[in-house]
Design a protein around this motif. Sequence first.
Motif, short mmCIF file in Angstrom:
data_model
loop_
_atom_site.label_atom_id
_atom_site.label_comp_id
_atom_site.label_asym_id
_atom_site.label_seq_id
_atom_site.Cartn_x
_atom_site.Cartn_y
_atom_site.Cartn_z
N TYR A 17 0.62 -1.08 0.07
CA TYR A 17 0.00 0.04 0.01
C TYR A 17 0.82 1.20 0.00
N PHE A 18 0.45 2.26 -0.85
CA PHE A 18 1.26 3.57 -0.40
C PHE A 18 -0.04 4.65 -0.63
N PHE A 48 6.03 11.86 1.19
CA PHE A 48 5.88 11.84 2.54
C PHE A 48 4.75 12.57 3.16
N LEU A 49 4.37 13.76 2.47
CA LEU A 49 3.20 14.50 3.08
C LEU A 49 2.49 14.94 1.94
N ASP A 50 1.11 14.98 2.06
CA ASP A 50 0.26 15.39 1.13
C ASP A 50 -0.01 17.00 1.23
N ASN A 57 1.69 10.59 4.22
CA ASN A 57 1.82 9.58 3.24
C ASN A 57 2.82 8.68 3.72
N ALA A 58 2.37 7.37 3.61
CA ALA A 58 3.51 6.36 4.03
C ALA A 58 3.14 4.94 3.16
N ALA A 59 4.11 4.14 3.17
CA ALA A 59 4.34 2.67 2.35
C ALA A 59 4.18 2.04 3.42
N GLY A 275 7.92 6.32 1.48
CA GLY A 275 7.73 6.03 0.10
C GLY A 275 8.66 6.59 -0.62
N GLY A 276 8.61 7.49 -1.68
CA GLY A 276 9.78 7.98 -2.32
C GLY A 276 10.69 7.02 -2.75
N HIS A 277 11.99 7.29 -2.70
CA HIS A 277 13.05 6.30 -3.01
C HIS A 277 13.23 5.22 -1.89
#
Length: 304
Positions: A17-18, A48-50, A57-59, A275-277
């Motif tokens: 999930y992300f 990492f932030l909406d 935001n997180a993975a 998230g991200g890289h």
Amino acid sequence: MNTITLGDVTLTRVREYFGPVDMTPETFFPDSPAQAWEEHRTMLVPDFLDDGTGIINAAIQTWLLRSEGRTILVDTGVGNHKERPYASVWSRMDTGFLDNLARAGVRPEDVDIVINTHLHIDHVGWNTYLDGRTWVPTFPNATYLMPKDDFDFWNPENGHTSVLGRGNQNVFEDSVAPVHQAGQTLLWEDSHQIDANLRLESAPGHTPGSSVLILTSGTDRAVFVGDLLHSPVQILEPDCNSCFCEDPAQARDTRRKVLGWAADHHALVVPAHLGGHGAAHVVRDGGNFAIKDWASFVPYPEQG
């Protein structure tokens, strides 16, 4: 690119999930300085932030390792169809995680070792799946490595109280106990050598049994830090805890110790939920730390 090589070990990122986790920085990280989120907003948005809602935001993801001929999973996410009455964002999930794992070339029966860095709701979910009306181990041939201190802490028979309140309700019963009853757990203490490349070390604070996985292979180093970090802000502000830390003072000490080791050994820092890289090298920056560079994993899309 979802796979990188570290010495003789390959590392693949497998998504469950992300997206948003229904918490603002003020709620998720109550002791973080507000100015840090503004100062680093360009780096944080959108991975990492909406920017629109101000929600984190997180993975939810599993790190797949192949080492010395074995297939190893680090943390198993939330899982499907699980009743989570006090954590609605994770209740009755229905994701294609096993399909994503298959796309990485792994069937459940191929997994040799499952590592649960700790036993929170979002690290043990795919330990089991619902077979009819019974929770059974998802990975039938695997040994599940669990920190004994966490196993004892979260076992409801022991009557421990948690900062989560009832937030981890049902987790032990549907995602931990069935594996233990099947005889597939190895409960370890202090440290556990998996092979020549991989070693588990106790890293308490977030939970009593929280652990890190240290990878040392050739000239490469990495440390899988579980929930010592939920956001890059905690690298820049290492005294910043999440609201889920059982022992805040110990969590701060452990975070600084692990980040210090990573900086001194040029080790890739691999958290559970970025998230991200997904992972980064860090350097010392006065009394704190800074991000030197990011791993080469392809970022997730903003939502989905």
